[in-house]
Design a protein around this motif. Structure first.
Motif, short mmCIF file in Angstrom:
data_model
loop_
_atom_site.label_atom_id
_atom_site.label_comp_id
_atom_site.label_asym_id
_atom_site.label_seq_id
_atom_site.Cartn_x
_atom_site.Cartn_y
_atom_site.Cartn_z
N HIS A 3 0.57 -1.02 0.07
CA HIS A 3 0.07 -0.03 -0.04
C HIS A 3 0.69 0.96 -0.22
O HIS A 3 1.92 1.18 0.53
CB HIS A 3 -1.13 -0.12 1.32
CG HIS A 3 -1.99 -0.73 1.49
ND1 HIS A 3 -3.19 -0.59 0.24
CD2 HIS A 3 -2.18 -2.34 1.41
CE1 HIS A 3 -3.99 -1.34 0.63
NE2 HIS A 3 -3.40 -2.87 0.91
N ARG A 57 -0.12 -3.28 4.77
CA ARG A 57 -1.04 -2.16 5.20
C ARG A 57 -1.22 -2.04 6.55
O ARG A 57 -1.36 -0.81 6.96
CB ARG A 57 -2.88 -2.73 4.94
CG ARG A 57 -3.63 -2.50 5.11
CD ARG A 57 -4.08 -1.94 4.16
NE ARG A 57 -4.47 -0.13 4.81
CZ ARG A 57 -4.29 1.33 3.65
NH1 ARG A 57 -4.61 0.57 2.83
NH2 ARG A 57 -4.32 1.93 4.14
N ALA A 80 -3.28 10.50 -0.96
CA ALA A 80 -3.84 9.38 -1.79
C ALA A 80 -3.53 8.40 -0.74
O ALA A 80 -2.23 7.80 0.16
CB ALA A 80 -3.49 9.15 -2.57
N ASP A 81 -4.34 6.84 -0.83
CA ASP A 81 -4.47 5.46 -0.56
C ASP A 81 -4.49 4.59 -0.89
O ASP A 81 -5.86 4.61 -1.28
CB ASP A 81 -4.87 6.06 0.67
CG ASP A 81 -5.48 4.72 2.23
OD1 ASP A 81 -4.79 3.82 1.58
OD2 ASP A 81 -5.60 4.50 3.18
N ARG A 82 -3.87 3.44 -1.40
CA ARG A 82 -4.72 2.79 -1.91
C ARG A 82 -3.16 1.65 -2.65
O ARG A 82 -1.99 1.69 -1.91
CB ARG A 82 -4.38 3.61 -4.16
CG ARG A 82 -2.78 3.86 -4.10
CD ARG A 82 -2.86 4.70 -5.84
NE ARG A 82 -1.28 5.37 -6.59
CZ ARG A 82 -1.39 6.94 -5.80
NH1 ARG A 82 -1.80 6.72 -4.70
NH2 ARG A 82 -0.06 7.04 -6.25
N GLU A 118 -0.12 12.22 -7.84
CA GLU A 118 1.55 11.24 -8.92
C GLU A 118 2.54 11.95 -9.25
O GLU A 118 3.53 11.40 -9.16
CB GLU A 118 0.53 10.52 -9.94
CG GLU A 118 -1.11 9.50 -9.20
CD GLU A 118 -1.87 10.28 -9.14
OE1 GLU A 118 -2.47 11.55 -9.36
OE2 GLU A 118 -3.34 9.83 -8.68
#
Length: 143
Positions: A3, A57, A80-82, A118
């Motif tokens: 993550h 995570r 952002a959290d992905r 990004e």
């Protein structure tokens, strides 16, 4: 599964103004991030902090919990959290000095959503690798 979390916050106290304070944060970050298998980079400018953190995570969430309770930060906002397939960073924590690098990162624009996350992550990754940057542009650990 990896993550990646990118956040901005406002630096409190000496974090935004003292090189010693930043060095202390980097030292503790290196030890903790090595232990937790986290990688990333941070930059501090105009009283704002941006940090990208990568790892499992549970490890990323544990670090976020510590950051939210850290009195050196306020108004922490996740940009952002992905999940990601690969790491952008090799080092446990690099510190980027955009004021000494030819490619700046406007943390106010990032915090206000006027700069894509990004783009910020890419600039931090470039800086952490030392791409097109003078030696003085990056400090921190080398992985």
């Amino acid at each position: 599964m990896l993550h990646r979390i990118t956040y901005v916050s406002e630096a409190m106290g000496s974090l935004g103004t003292s090189l010693l304070s930043v060095a202390q944060v980097l030292g503790v970050s290196e030890v903790n991030n090595r232990r937790d298998h986290l990688t990333g980079a941070m930059a501090i400018d105009a009283g704002r902090v941006v940090q990208v953190i990568e790892g499992a995570r549970s490890d990323v969430d544990r670090l976020l919990g510590r950051l939210r309770n850290d009195p050196r930060h306020t108004n922490l906002a996740i940009l952002a959290d992905r999940p990601v397939a690969d790491r952008l960073f090799d080092a446990p924590m690099a510190h980027c000095h955009f004021e000494t690098w030819s490619t700046g990162l406007d943390l106010v624009a990032l915090a206000e959503g006027r700069l894509p996350v990004e783009r910020a992550e890419g600039l931090l990754a470039q800086c952490a690798r030392g791409d097109d940057a003078p030696d003085a542009a990056r400090t921190g650990t080398d992985g």
